[in-house]
Design a protein around this motif. Structure first.
Motif, PDB file in Angstrom:
ATOM      1  N   GLY A  95     -23.524  17.223 -30.126  1.00 42.81           N
ATOM      2  CA  GLY A  95     -22.640  16.326 -30.874  1.00 42.81           C
ATOM      3  C   GLY A  95     -22.325  16.895 -32.251  1.00 42.81           C
ATOM      4  O   GLY A  95     -22.059  18.093 -32.395  1.00 42.81           O
ATOM      5  N   TYR A  96     -22.420  16.027 -33.281  1.00 41.97           N
ATOM      6  CA  TYR A  96     -22.031  16.503 -34.621  1.00 41.97           C
ATOM      7  C   TYR A  96     -22.905  17.650 -35.098  1.00 41.97           C
ATOM      8  O   TYR A  96     -22.468  18.481 -35.898  1.00 41.97           O
ATOM      9  N   ARG A  97     -24.132  17.729 -34.609  1.00 44.46           N
ATOM     10  CA  ARG A  97     -24.995  18.841 -35.024  1.00 44.46           C
ATOM     11  C   ARG A  97     -24.353  20.179 -34.639  1.00 44.46           C
ATOM     12  O   ARG A  97     -24.521  21.175 -35.331  1.00 44.46           O
ATOM     13  N   TYR A  98     -23.644  20.181 -33.504  1.00 42.06           N
ATOM     14  CA  TYR A  98     -22.954  21.396 -33.050  1.00 42.06           C
ATOM     15  C   TYR A  98     -21.685  21.636 -33.872  1.00 42.06           C
ATOM     16  O   TYR A  98     -21.475  22.722 -34.405  1.00 42.06           O
ATOM     17  N   TYR A  99     -20.843  20.606 -33.955  1.00 42.38           N
ATOM     18  CA  TYR A  99     -19.552  20.809 -34.644  1.00 42.38           C
ATOM     19  C   TYR A  99     -19.769  21.171 -36.108  1.00 42.38           C
ATOM     20  O   TYR A  99     -19.032  21.973 -36.677  1.00 42.38           O
ATOM     21  N   ASP A 100     -20.789  20.581 -36.745  1.00 42.38           N
ATOM     22  CA  ASP A 100     -21.088  20.902 -38.144  1.00 42.38           C
ATOM     23  C   ASP A 100     -21.565  22.350 -38.281  1.00 42.38           C
ATOM     24  O   ASP A 100     -21.119  23.085 -39.148  1.00 42.38           O
ATOM     25  N   LYS A 101     -22.463  22.735 -37.390  1.00 46.48           N
ATOM     26  CA  LYS A 101     -23.067  24.072 -37.535  1.00 46.48           C
ATOM     27  C   LYS A 101     -22.031  25.176 -37.348  1.00 46.48           C
ATOM     28  O   LYS A 101     -22.034  26.168 -38.048  1.00 46.48           O
ATOM     29  N   TYR A 102     -21.149  24.990 -36.361  1.00 46.80           N
ATOM     30  CA  TYR A 102     -20.212  26.075 -36.050  1.00 46.80           C
ATOM     31  C   TYR A 102     -18.842  25.875 -36.702  1.00 46.80           C
ATOM     32  O   TYR A 102     -17.887  26.567 -36.372  1.00 46.80           O
ATOM     33  N   GLY A 103     -18.759  24.930 -37.618  1.00 47.38           N
ATOM     34  CA  GLY A 103     -17.520  24.739 -38.374  1.00 47.38           C
ATOM     35  C   GLY A 103     -16.335  24.351 -37.495  1.00 47.38           C
ATOM     36  O   GLY A 103     -15.209  24.775 -37.735  1.00 47.38           O
ATOM     37  N   ILE A 104     -16.583  23.581 -36.459  1.00 49.58           N
ATOM     38  CA  ILE A 104     -15.494  23.168 -35.564  1.00 49.58           C
ATOM     39  C   ILE A 104     -15.068  21.759 -35.934  1.00 49.58           C
ATOM     40  O   ILE A 104     -15.904  20.839 -36.008  1.00 49.58           O
ATOM     41  N   GLU A 105     -13.782  21.621 -36.162  1.00 49.01           N
ATOM     42  CA  GLU A 105     -13.304  20.301 -36.581  1.00 49.01           C
ATOM     43  C   GLU A 105     -13.127  19.389 -35.371  1.00 49.01           C
ATOM     44  O   GLU A 105     -12.431  19.752 -34.419  1.00 49.01           O
ATOM     45  N   PRO A 106     -13.753  18.229 -35.386  1.00 49.35           N
ATOM     46  CA  PRO A 106     -13.518  17.312 -34.269  1.00 49.35           C
ATOM     47  C   PRO A 106     -12.225  16.521 -34.487  1.00 49.35           C
ATOM     48  O   PRO A 106     -11.664  16.539 -35.589  1.00 49.35           O
ATOM     49  N   ALA A 107     -11.764  15.823 -33.452  1.00 49.86           N
ATOM     50  CA  ALA A 107     -10.613  14.928 -33.636  1.00 49.86           C
ATOM     51  C   ALA A 107     -11.043  13.765 -34.524  1.00 49.86           C
ATOM     52  O   ALA A 107     -10.392  13.433 -35.514  1.00 49.86           O
ATOM     53  N   TYR A 108     -12.129  13.121 -34.140  1.00 48.08           N
ATOM     54  CA  TYR A 108     -12.739  12.061 -34.953  1.00 48.08           C
ATOM     55  C   TYR A 108     -14.235  12.293 -34.913  1.00 48.08           C
ATOM     56  O   TYR A 108     -14.839  12.381 -33.845  1.00 48.08           O
ATOM     57  N   GLU A 109     -14.814  12.389 -36.096  1.00 49.84           N
ATOM     58  CA  GLU A 109     -16.210  12.792 -36.165  1.00 49.84           C
ATOM     59  C   GLU A 109     -17.164  11.631 -35.913  1.00 49.84           C
ATOM     60  O   GLU A 109     -16.794  10.461 -36.020  1.00 49.84           O
ATOM     61  N   PHE A 110     -18.399  11.996 -35.636  1.00 49.22           N
ATOM     62  CA  PHE A 110     -19.477  11.019 -35.483  1.00 49.22           C
ATOM     63  C   PHE A 110     -19.518  10.123 -36.727  1.00 49.22           C
ATOM     64  O   PHE A 110     -19.438  10.596 -37.856  1.00 49.22           O
ATOM     65  N   GLY A 111     -19.639   8.847 -36.506  1.00 50.88           N
ATOM     66  CA  GLY A 111     -19.755   7.902 -37.628  1.00 50.88           C
ATOM     67  C   GLY A 111     -18.420   7.443 -38.186  1.00 50.88           C
ATOM     68  O   GLY A 111     -18.371   6.602 -39.084  1.00 50.88           O
ATOM     69  N   PHE A 112     -17.291   7.969 -37.622  1.00 49.10           N
ATOM     70  CA  PHE A 112     -15.970   7.644 -38.168  1.00 49.10           C
ATOM     71  C   PHE A 112     -15.479   6.277 -37.689  1.00 49.10           C
ATOM     72  O   PHE A 112     -15.723   5.872 -36.547  1.00 49.10           O
ATOM     73  N   GLY A 113     -14.748   5.605 -38.555  1.00 53.17           N
ATOM     74  CA  GLY A 113     -14.106   4.344 -38.181  1.00 53.17           C
ATOM     75  C   GLY A 113     -13.463   3.747 -39.418  1.00 53.17           C
ATOM     76  O   GLY A 113     -14.098   3.668 -40.476  1.00 53.17           O
ATOM     77  N   LEU A 114     -12.201   3.360 -39.297  1.00 55.18           N
ATOM     78  CA  LEU A 114     -11.476   2.794 -40.439  1.00 55.18           C
ATOM     79  C   LEU A 114     -11.636   1.281 -40.462  1.00 55.18           C
ATOM     80  O   LEU A 114     -12.148   0.673 -39.524  1.00 55.18           O
ATOM     81  N   SER A 115     -11.129   0.695 -41.552  1.00 54.19           N
ATOM     82  CA  SER A 115     -11.164  -0.756 -41.720  1.00 54.19           C
ATOM     83  C   SER A 115      -9.815  -1.152 -42.315  1.00 54.19           C
ATOM     84  O   SER A 115      -9.088  -0.301 -42.839  1.00 54.19           O
ATOM     85  N   TYR A 116      -9.479  -2.430 -42.271  1.00 50.09           N
ATOM     86  CA  TYR A 116      -8.256  -2.863 -42.960  1.00 50.09           C
ATOM     87  C   TYR A 116      -8.474  -2.922 -44.466  1.00 50.09           C
ATOM     88  O   TYR A 116      -7.541  -3.035 -45.231  1.00 50.09           O
ATOM     89  N   THR A 117      -9.759  -2.910 -44.865  1.00 50.42           N
ATOM     90  CA  THR A 117     -10.036  -2.880 -46.301  1.00 50.42           C
ATOM     91  C   THR A 117     -10.604  -1.504 -46.655  1.00 50.42           C
ATOM     92  O   THR A 117     -10.684  -0.615 -45.802  1.00 50.42           O
ATOM     93  N   ARG A 118     -10.985  -1.316 -47.920  1.00 52.51           N
ATOM     94  CA  ARG A 118     -11.557  -0.032 -48.342  1.00 52.51           C
ATOM     95  C   ARG A 118     -12.888  -0.286 -49.043  1.00 52.51           C
ATOM     96  O   ARG A 118     -13.055  -1.315 -49.709  1.00 52.51           O
ATOM     97  N   PHE A 119     -13.781   0.660 -48.883  1.00 56.16           N
ATOM     98  CA  PHE A 119     -15.101   0.505 -49.518  1.00 56.16           C
ATOM     99  C   PHE A 119     -15.375   1.683 -50.441  1.00 56.16           C
ATOM    100  O   PHE A 119     -15.003   2.812 -50.141  1.00 56.16           O
ATOM    101  N   GLU A 120     -16.035   1.378 -51.534  1.00 56.15           N
ATOM    102  CA  GLU A 120     -16.517   2.456 -52.397  1.00 56.15           C
ATOM    103  C   GLU A 120     -18.033   2.436 -52.405  1.00 56.15           C
ATOM    104  O   GLU A 120     -18.650   1.382 -52.216  1.00 56.15           O
ATOM    105  N   TYR A 121     -18.592   3.598 -52.642  1.00 62.11           N
ATOM    106  CA  TYR A 121     -20.050   3.748 -52.706  1.00 62.11           C
ATOM    107  C   TYR A 121     -20.427   4.118 -54.140  1.00 62.11           C
ATOM    108  O   TYR A 121     -19.791   4.983 -54.736  1.00 62.11           O
ATOM    109  N   ARG A 122     -21.458   3.472 -54.671  1.00 59.57           N
ATOM    110  CA  ARG A 122     -21.870   3.771 -56.059  1.00 59.57           C
ATOM    111  C   ARG A 122     -23.392   3.714 -56.203  1.00 59.57           C
ATOM    112  O   ARG A 122     -24.076   3.103 -55.395  1.00 59.57           O
ATOM    113  N   ASN A 123     -23.838   4.271 -57.321  1.00 62.74           N
ATOM    114  CA  ASN A 123     -25.225   4.102 -57.809  1.00 62.74           C
ATOM    115  C   ASN A 123     -26.307   4.577 -56.836  1.00 62.74           C
ATOM    116  O   ASN A 123     -27.264   3.853 -56.569  1.00 62.74           O
TER     117      ASN A 123
END
Ligand code: BGC
Length: 705
Positions: free
Chosen positions: A562-590
């Motif tokens: 899975g992503y361990r492979y695509y990350d290691k060999y620099g291969i871009e996936p169509a949609y990566e592991f953990g991906f998913g959009l929302s109708y809203t947006r989130f920021e991460y802080r602190n």
């Protein structure tokens, strides 16, 4: 009497009867998969499949419908263990109320091969996510006094030749990736049973593999339930008993006689029989049948239907949403294309099938959800499906278990599409696929790739609707990834609804109109193309035999799954592991990271968009390159926020045990946490890292498995 029966009181014949299921023929509950034998007045304990709901069959006299929940890959897409635990509890209640004591679920094999026919039954390509979701599921089922049975232990990541294939996998890979979800579930949820798999592991059937079933599972992890075989697995019941496979399923009188003879001829020590008989006896004593529970045959299907909706709602993954194409106005005029609007797939095929009380397909869901569906267009699809599948097809949808090839999608002409574009606000195109037990999907048109007619449909709809400034949305109703890169630029939005269970249509409607704000994230990578997939590409992965008829499958990519492979060999996936959009947006802080006897990670997630929503925050760790080659990063913790209104903040605190940073060193037979600098990477997906921080371990830590 049965109440205080002990192994010491039983004859050899009786003890052996405990070790062997009652065969297919004695099934009292229609559709149940098997049961134990009635030794000395002990009740026969019935077992039924999952994992998307209880699989028993509707019976013309006593109807036994069971809730069709979203399939496990969609449950994992919620990244919400509390919700999955509630689903597990509901399934457990249905099992108990229909007289089932053992639920043959969940499936926790790894999505190594993106087209494994049973991937819908499994959670993820990542062992931590699979293990945590599985633990929640098992806790839920067992909270009502019914056994859960995590399966198929182990290394059963494809269906082709599943009963004979030999999976070759090195010990590091096995322990870090394929055994890990089982280890987590055993340690965190204490399942009463584990099902061994059909395949061989490094030359030995797993059901006959003492190292796996006794040393690793019991001695190392402390498992104290029973191991049962998969149905008809292995080739030697004597070896199964010796290895610690306590219950042989579905069982037969021949196997009983063979085991008795083996003891009499000293081919099998009676100690082994005593050991497994004691375990099975204790197991039976835990079940509702033994405790005198009277099945009600009336589980709360209404409440469970609501839960099936909630679980599917949280598992929808929004893959694309250009220029806020979604959500639509609640009363938007919608032209619905694709036969999947009628023959929507609610679940997968084979033993993971379900028979719910009702099922809402996408067309009905949109009609009832307030959207103004173009009825003329949809009636063309309804008639087309009836003509091609038969008049009874819509009714059969509730019971259907057989695979049907996708229908050609040349149903409306370009002129017709232009007309529908003129009178509707948006087009919704449904693309459906299914898969099931016993066969794997294929990297061909009509399966991993779109058929020519599906592609034409998307092209024509895109051309005509975009010419008039209307939006085009694709709904993916699929069990596992399909190719998206070659067509996704033609459309404005893509929603992935997997196989969403009985509430399918309602969920799709509510996502389209924004009553559901998508909060699911991919538990498995969508590769750009089949040629990028590690499990498929190398001939050396199938030594001596072709991939479509393998005798041996070698997990030659090692831990790089899975992503361990695509990350290691620099291969871009169509949609990566953990991906998913929302109708809203989130920021991460602190972000704050502190370290003592564990790593403590805390940060804030803020909703900075317009809609209330939930975010799945993910914590990856990048380890130093030490004694072993390490993946670029690995998921080590995650948390779904509560529902956040615009402007609201959730403060997240997570703990990572230092031992969870270890890799397994085959040569030393030890888990090793290297010393050096570690990076904590917090983000919205495996490739959308928003915050990082570092910590250092001054000393190497090693420990035995
Ligand atoms: C499947 C198992 C299932 C069993 C009983 C087997 O063929 O592999 O997952 O639990 O049948 O139906």
């Amino acid at each position: 009497m049965s109440r205080d029966i002990r192994v010491e009181d039983l004859s050899l014949e009786e003890k052996v009867q405990l070790l062997v299921g009652a065969s297919w023929h004695l099934r009292r509950i229609h559709g149940a998969a098997g049961e134990t034998r009635p030794v000395r007045g002990l009740p026969m304990v019935a077992m039924a499949d999952g994992p998307s709901g209880i699989r028993i069959e509707p019976n013309p006299i006593r109807r036994w419908p069971a809730t069709a929940f979203p399939v496990p890959v969609m449950l994992a897409s919620t990244w919400n263990p509390e919700l999955v635990e509630a689903v597990g509890r509901a399934m457990g209640e249905e099992a108990r109320d229909y007289g089932i004591g053992v639920f043959l679920a969940p499936g926790i094999n790894i999505h190594r091969h993106p087209l494994c026919g049973r991937n819908f039954e499994y959670f993820s390509e990542d062992p931590l996510l699979a293990g945590k979701i599985a633990a929640a599921y098992v806790k839920g089922v067992q909270s009502v006094g019914v056994a859960a049975t995590p399966k198929h232990f182990a290394a059963n990541e494809q269906e082709t030749n599943r009963t004979t294939v030999d999976t070759i996998v090195d010990e590091r890979t096995l322990r870090e990736i394929y055994l890990k979800p089982f280890e987590i579930v055993v340690k965190e949820a204490k399942p009463w049973a584990i099902m061994s798999s059909y395949n061989k592991l490094n030359g030995k059937y797993t059901s006959q593999n003492e190292w796996l079933l006794t040393k690793v599972l019991r001695e190392e992890w402390g498992f104290d339930g029973i191991v049962m075989s998969d149905w008809g697995a292995g080739d030697n019941p004597i070896e199964q008993v010796k290895a610690g496979n306590d219950l042989i399923m579905p069982g037969s009188d021949e196997i009983v006689s063979r085991l008795i003879e083996a003891v009499k001829r000293s081919e099998l020590s009676e100690d082994y029989v005593n050991r497994s008989a004691a375990r099975v006896l204790e197991f039976i004593k835990r079940t509702p049948a033994y405790k005198g529970y009277k099945p009600t045959n009336a589980p709360n299907l209404k409440e469970h239907g609501k839960l099936a909706y909630e679980a599917a709602a949280e598992g929808v993954v929004l893959l694309k949403n250009n220029n806020e194409a979604l959500p639509l106005n609640t009363n938007a005029k919608v032209a619905l294309f694709g036969t999947g609007q009628v023959e929507t797939n609610r679940g997968g095929l084979g033993s993971g099938h379900t028979h719910p009380r009702y099922f809402i397909n996408i067309l009905d869901g949109l009609r009832n959800g307030g959207l103004r569906v173009d009825e003329e267009l949809s009636s063309i699809y309804v008639n087309y499906v009836k003509e091609n599948r038969g008049e009874d097809y819509l009714c059969a949808l509730y019971y259907e278990e057989a695979y049907s090839e996708p229908l050609p999608q040349d149903v409306v002409s370009e002129e017709q599409v232009r007309k529908y574009a003129e009178r509707n606000d948006a087009a919704v195109v449904v693309i459906s696929r299914n898969s099931g037990e016993g066969w794997d999907r294929r990297a061909i048109k009509g399966d991993y790739y779109l058929t020519d007619s599906e592609r034409r449909l998307i092209e024509v709809v895109s051309k005509q609707f975009h010419a008039l400034g209307r939006r085009v949305i694709v709904v993916l109703n699929v069990p596992s990834p399909i190719e998206v890169v070659s067509w996704r630029d033609l459309v404005d939005a893509i929603i992935l609804v997997w196989l969403p269970g009985q509430e399918a249509g309602r969920v799709v409607a509510d996502v389209l109109t924004g009553r559901i704000n998508p909060s699911g994230k991919l538990p498995t990578t969508f590769p750009r193309d089949w040629s990028d997939v590690p499990a498929a590409k190398a001939v050396e992965c199938y030594p001596g035999t072709p991939p479509d008829n393998p005798k041996v499958v070698k997990y030659c990519e090692g831990v790089y799954v899975g992503y361990r492979y695509y990350d290691k060999y620099g291969i871009e996936p169509a949609y990566e592991f953990g991906f998913g959009l929302s109708y809203t947006r989130f920021e991460y802080r602190n972000l704050k990271v502190t370290i003592d006897d564990s790593v403590k990670v805390s940060f804030d997630v803020i909703n900075v968009g317009k809609y209330p929503g939930k975010e799945v925050a993910q914590v990856y760790v990048k380890a130093p390159q030490g004694s072993l080659d390490k993946p670029v990063q690995e998921l080590k913790a995650f948390k779904k926020t509560r529902l956040l209104n615009p402007g609201e903040v959730d403060h997240i605190e997570l703990t990572i045990n230092i031992k969870e940073l270890a890799s397994f060193n085959d040569a030393k037979g030890l888990w090793i946490v290297d010393k050096g600098e570690y990076e904590v990477r917090v983000g919205a997906s495996s490739r959308d890292i928003r915050l990082t921080s570092k910590f250092t371990l001054n000393n190497e830590i090693s420990f035995k498995p």
